[in-house]
Design an enzyme around this catalytic site. Structure first.
Site, PDB file in Angstrom:
ATOM      1  N   LYS A  76      -2.153   8.334  -3.758  1.00 50.24           N
ATOM      2  CA  LYS A  76      -3.423   8.641  -3.787  1.00 50.24           C
ATOM      3  C   LYS A  76      -3.476  10.175  -4.383  1.00 50.24           C
ATOM      4  O   LYS A  76      -2.801  10.940  -4.386  1.00 50.24           O
ATOM      5  CB  LYS A  76      -4.042   8.668  -2.142  1.00 50.24           C
ATOM      6  CG  LYS A  76      -4.206   7.257  -1.870  1.00 50.24           C
ATOM      7  CD  LYS A  76      -4.993   7.552  -0.441  1.00 50.24           C
ATOM      8  CE  LYS A  76      -5.023   6.275   0.242  1.00 50.24           C
ATOM      9  NZ  LYS A  76      -6.106   5.360  -0.345  1.00 50.24           N
TER      10      LYS A  76
ATOM     11  N   ARG B  49      -3.783  -5.056   4.014  1.00 47.57           N
ATOM     12  CA  ARG B  49      -3.735  -6.118   4.199  1.00 47.57           C
ATOM     13  C   ARG B  49      -2.188  -6.697   4.300  1.00 47.57           C
ATOM     14  O   ARG B  49      -2.209  -8.057   4.635  1.00 47.57           O
ATOM     15  CB  ARG B  49      -4.582  -6.757   2.748  1.00 47.57           C
ATOM     16  CG  ARG B  49      -3.759  -6.323   1.416  1.00 47.57           C
ATOM     17  CD  ARG B  49      -4.618  -6.448   0.408  1.00 47.57           C
ATOM     18  NE  ARG B  49      -5.733  -5.355   0.262  1.00 47.57           N
ATOM     19  CZ  ARG B  49      -6.696  -5.280  -0.594  1.00 47.57           C
ATOM     20  NH1 ARG B  49      -6.448  -6.095  -1.495  1.00 47.57           N
ATOM     21  NH2 ARG B  49      -7.298  -4.278  -0.460  1.00 47.57           N
TER      22      ARG B  49
HETATM   23  N1  BES Z   1      -6.891   3.275   3.808  1.00 46.65           N
HETATM   24  C1  BES Z   1      -7.400   2.804   2.497  1.00 46.65           C
HETATM   25  C2  BES Z   1      -8.939   2.537   2.714  1.00 46.65           C
HETATM   26  C3  BES Z   1      -9.819   3.495   3.043  1.00 46.65           C
HETATM   27  C4  BES Z   1     -10.407   4.413   2.097  1.00 46.65           C
HETATM   28  C5  BES Z   1      -9.911   4.025   4.447  1.00 46.65           C
HETATM   29  C6  BES Z   1     -11.244   5.360   2.457  1.00 46.65           C
HETATM   30  C7  BES Z   1     -10.797   4.964   4.752  1.00 46.65           C
HETATM   31  C8  BES Z   1     -11.583   5.703   3.785  1.00 46.65           C
HETATM   32  C9  BES Z   1      -6.797   1.447   2.196  1.00 46.65           C
HETATM   33  O1  BES Z   1      -5.316   1.277   2.438  1.00 46.65           O
HETATM   34  C10 BES Z   1      -6.946   1.748   0.558  1.00 46.65           C
HETATM   35  O2  BES Z   1      -6.072   2.483   0.009  1.00 46.65           O
HETATM   36  N2  BES Z   1      -7.503   0.773  -0.100  1.00 46.65           N
HETATM   37  C11 BES Z   1      -7.396   0.536  -1.564  1.00 46.65           C
HETATM   38  C12 BES Z   1      -7.416  -0.834  -1.959  1.00 46.65           C
HETATM   39  C13 BES Z   1      -7.359  -0.898  -3.483  1.00 46.65           C
HETATM   40  C14 BES Z   1      -5.762  -0.400  -4.026  1.00 46.65           C
HETATM   41  C15 BES Z   1      -7.198  -2.407  -3.861  1.00 46.65           C
HETATM   42  C16 BES Z   1      -8.921   1.002  -1.888  1.00 46.65           C
HETATM   43  O3  BES Z   1      -9.889   0.921  -1.323  1.00 46.65           O
HETATM   44  O4  BES Z   1      -9.009   1.881  -2.806  1.00 46.65           O
HETATM   45 MN    MN Z   2      -4.143   2.407   1.030  1.00 42.37          MN
END
Ligand code: BES
Ligand code: MN
Ligand code: ZN
Length: 543
Positions: free
Chosen positions: A317, A391
């Site tokens: 990230k 997931r």
């Molecule tokens: N933990 C994050 C989602 C999240 C985002 C939680 C903001 C709380 C606040 C999750 O693991 C994630 O990174 N999801 C990605 C999925 C994508 C790579 C398909 C996302 O939502 O960007």
């Molecule tokens: Mn994530």
């Protein structure tokens, strides 16, 4: 190669948790609001057509002001708007030195009374404003048991403060966590919660009122347990630490736990949880925490995403997106809190909590984009994006939960940023494989006072997660990303089992200022909904 997991140089050796069940005391009081010795008496003020209106419950206080409390409040600029807090010196005749008027919003239509959520929020705002005080006398408009329950919940939820000594190793001089906390209370930086709430107009000898207060107390103590876990920095709460918390609480409340460590996970073939956790020095865990009632007719399985830190892994990230990712175990915290709450309430239901715990980190041992994982149960998944890790851990846990053939499985997860874009910061998304269950979950959340909205799982999105090298890919179309995640999870639900998925990525962690009974940081989102669901299941009604 996996590096040694035991030693973490950043973990303070004197690390000690505060007692997570230490919360504000709550009593039902028969005294008049004028006669109660307290630091402040809390009254409600509504927004009338011609200025502020003092709400029922505050008659004795209004009388001390010669019936002119509304005028005094108007002079001070109060309007009665929701969330507004006005403090004023008490008139003579009142035992408390301060009156705290909290806004209730519009005067309700005749005979309607204030709805539960309005009372909850007002009580919460008042508790927050009294942070660091010893005692508040709450003289809000309580018309019935439901009103008393709402004020009790709101006052206790709003009183929560995160004990920062939890983040610096706790008591430095070997004192108990509790005395460290009291010492911290004298520190301006950490006022500590309002210590005592007296509910004026509650009926202490009425069984229903007593039960409502007991329920509110147990429920909020467990929500606050979840909040504490969420707020604890990731260097102080790794998967093994979280598992240890669950084992300790289970012991205290007579629950059964089983903890699968990395060895057991390997032996069991939990490729999703292992794949996500393998980049971290702190190995993953799968915790089963179970509450059973001898007369239970229904069995519910709750599955929580417990990523103690989500860096994104190799699909790292960027800065700006990782500062709050200690909150990525909020689903597991909610499940944990719910199981303990159900036990404390003695609900006539079997509840099995599954905490899928891992830390998602990049390293030489981390899963790479393009790797294929062999999941629990044998399906294979191509990991296109290591940041879609929730997931993966959930899939293993959902498959495992399904083996026990529960009447329903509900998973809870801070799963997608897409859900936050769709529904905002305060509303969670509900997805299910059963229309009636989707409606029930939404109704139950409403009842509990938690904003939520039903979301679809359109079948056309399924082909987006086809993979040329595995049964599934962990990422599909970007558009509707929250639904794609739901569709992925659905693949791991055993045939014939009712399943619900709550994406709490928005409401789990409050990055802006506190409001109503919601603090900054971990909120404990979904616990009230899940407890209400367990209560419904206890009544034999799963919707
Ligand atoms: N933990 C994050 C989602 C999240 C985002 C939680 C903001 C709380 C606040 C999750 O693991 C994630 O990174 N999801 C990605 C999925 C994508 C790579 C398909 C996302 O939502 O960007
Ligand atoms: Mn994530
Ligand atoms: Zn995540």
């Amino acid at each position: 190669m996996r590096r040694g997991a035991a030693y973490n140089p950043y973990r303070p050796t004197n690390y000690r948790k505060r007692d997570p069940t230490t919360v504000t005391a709550l009593t039902l009081s028969t005294s008049s609001a004028a006669a109660l010795r307290a630091d402040a008496v809390v009254v409600g003020v509504a927004k009338g057509a011609k200025g502020p209106v003092v709400a029922a419950g505050a008659e004795a206080v209004d009388k001390a002001f010669g019936g002119k409390l509304a005028d005094v409040l108007e002079t001070l600029g109060a309007t009665g708007a929701e969330g507004e807090v006005t403090k004023l010196p008490a008139a003579s005749g009142l035992k408390a030195p301060v009156v705290l008027a909290v806004g209730l919003g519009d005067v309700p239509a005749k005979d309607d009374g204030y709805d539960a959520e309005t009372l909850r929020r007002a009580a919460g705002a008042a508790s927050r404003a009294l942070s660091g005080s010893k005692k508040g006398a709450f003289a809000l408009p309580i018309e019935d048991v439901a009103g008393a329950a709402a004020v009790a919940e709101g006052a206790l939820l709003g009183a929560y403060t995160y004990d920062k000594s939890n983040g610096n190793g706790g008591a430095k001089d070997g004192k108990s966590a509790k005395s460290a906390k009291n010492a911290a209370n004298t520190d301006k930086k950490n006022d500590g919660p309002l210590a005592e709430v007296a509910l004026v107009g509650g009926k202490p000898r009425d069984k229903a009122y007593k039960a409502a207060v007991e329920r509110a107390t147990a429920l909020v103590e467990e929500i606050n347990r979840a909040r504490d876990l969420i707020n604890t920095p990731s260097n102080l709460l790794n998967p093994a630490d979280f598992a240890a918390e669950a084992v300790a609480a289970a012991k205290e409340h007579g629950l059964k736990t089983e903890v699968l460590d990395e060895k057991a996970l390997k032996k069991g073939g939990y490729g999703g949880i292992l794949g996500v956790g393998q980049g971290s020095d702190a190995p993953p865990r799968l915790v089963r925490i179970a509450y059973t009632h001898p007369k239970a007719e229904k069995t519910l399985a709750l599955v929580g995403k417990g990523i103690t830190y989500d860096s994104g892994g190799i699909s790292l990230k960027p800065a700006g997106h990782n500062e709050t990712m200690k909150c990525d175990m909020s689903g597991a915290a909610a499940v944990f809190a719910t199981v303990v709450a159900a036990a404390r309430l003695g609900l006539r239901v079997n509840l099995t909590g599954w905490l899928a715990l891992a830390e998602n980190m990049p390293s030489g041992s981390a899963t790479r984009p393009g790797d294929v994982l062999s999941m629990y149960g044998g399906k294979t998944v191509e990991v296109l994006n290591t940041d879609a890790e929730g997931r993966l851990v959930l899939a293993d846990a959902i498959t495992r939960a399904g083996e026990e053939k529960p009447d329903a499985i509900v998973d809870v997860a801070t799963l997608t940023g897409a859900m936050v874009l769709a529904l905002g910061n305060r509303t969670f998304g509900i997805m299910t494989n059963d229309e009636a269950f989707r409606t029930s979950l939404h109704e139950i959340a409403e009842e509990a006072g938690e904003p939520s909205w039903p979301m679809p799982l359109p079948t056309h999105l399924r082909k987006g997660i086809d993979s040329p090298v595995a049964d599934l890919a962990n990422m599909g179309e970007r558009m509707g990303g929250g639904l794609v995640a739901g569709i992925f999870l659905k693949e791991f639900v055993a045939d014939g089992i009712t399943w619900g998925h709550l994406d709490i990525a928005g409401p789990a962690f409050n990055e802006s200022g506190p409001f109503g009974y919601t603090p900054k940081g971990g909120t404990g989102a979904a616990v009230r909904t899940l407890v209400r669901l367990a209560e419904r299941a206890a009544d034999g009604d799963l919707g």
